[in-house]
Motif scaffolding. Sequence first.
Motif, PDB file in Angstrom:
ATOM      1  N   SER A 102     -30.172  29.509  12.499  1.00 25.35           N
ATOM      2  CA  SER A 102     -30.947  28.961  14.430  1.00 25.35           C
ATOM      3  C   SER A 102     -32.435  28.480  14.473  1.00 25.35           C
ATOM      4  CB  SER A 102     -30.001  30.446  15.460  1.00 25.35           C
ATOM      5  OG  SER A 102     -30.574  30.213  16.472  1.00 25.35           O
ATOM      6  N   HIS A 112     -27.583  25.615  14.963  1.00 21.80           N
ATOM      7  CA  HIS A 112     -28.083  26.055  16.983  1.00 21.80           C
ATOM      8  C   HIS A 112     -29.169  25.547  16.789  1.00 21.80           C
ATOM      9  CE1 HIS A 112     -28.934  29.256  19.882  1.00 21.80           C
ATOM     10  NE2 HIS A 112     -27.699  28.301  20.551  1.00 21.80           N
ATOM     11  N   SER A 140     -23.948  27.456  23.476  1.00 25.24           N
ATOM     12  CA  SER A 140     -23.416  26.901  23.236  1.00 25.24           C
ATOM     13  C   SER A 140     -24.272  26.309  21.718  1.00 25.24           C
ATOM     14  CB  SER A 140     -23.273  24.898  24.091  1.00 25.24           C
ATOM     15  OG  SER A 140     -23.018  23.695  22.789  1.00 25.24           O
TER      16      SER A 140
END
Length: 330
Positions: free
Chosen positions: A88, A144, A330
Amino acid sequence: LADMLLLTTPSAPSVPRSGFQQQDVDECMAQCVSLLDHALPPSADASWIEQLLAGHLETTTTGRAAKAEPPTKETFVNLSLNLPSAASADINECLEAFFAPTQIASDSRVRCSRILDAPPVLCIQVQRVQFDMAKMQAFKINSHLGLRRQISLARFTGFERGEERLEALQEKLASIDQKLATLALPAGDCDVLGALDRVQAFMRGVGQWTHLDAAQTLLADLPQPPDVVVGTAQSIAEQVDKLSSILGESKRRWDVERAETVDEIDRIYEAVEVDSMAYTLHAVFIHSGMTPEFGHYWIYIRDCDKGRVRWLKFNDSYVTVVSEEEIFSS
């Protein structure tokens, strides 16, 4: 515009395409901008697209033989950002990596870039599609990316960032993540702490096992008496328990330190001064799919009407109102 983009050949609008051509987000966006540039009325100076989207970078090279190279000026209509290898990332981390000094592989020189002037509308392209030279094929990074409601390019207007506090926090976070990563096992379905728990349970089970009649018969044939086997199992379980306690306490401390560090970095990122270099997120163009060759597109657009702000999702022919949380999670 939709007909030109999807159904016909741009260079010859009267010629239909034989079929829909799959494009990644970057190609599709570039196509839209190019068609809009041709569709908008001409301007005496720069085109409307250039006036809206164009900014300028200055790049300089330092090190050996760099004196002969004056700074260069480059026009951009989007900033093309790479994703880090982490699971991420934050959009600010991608910006920092873009403007970070880059070592030129062929020699000892270092290349640096800064913002000379920023456009009214900032387009950012996230380079999720990369090319694997070993396999000689494209692949997509689906990790992400955390977006922000506001960002600023003000801190990238100089070659020296002056962000000692932020850099120190990022180094601390990297150090904590490295420590936490050492608790992961190279292969398996649990970490070191989980494996130690299993060892403890196994050793306790050995002690219980020795009391079974069948186990007593088996242990009678061993050179060591049963109480030695039980004592050895208990000793191992105690040592494992101490190790598990030490590592567990360390992990809890690292988790707390990590959360505090992330929160402090987050506060720095959120503290955006409203100036000519500040931007509010207006739209997010998304490609969903595991590979670059297949998937589905949709776009979120921030809509402002009479002081009311809402987010709209344009998905094929469907337009729906969505929560802001959907865009940022998202």
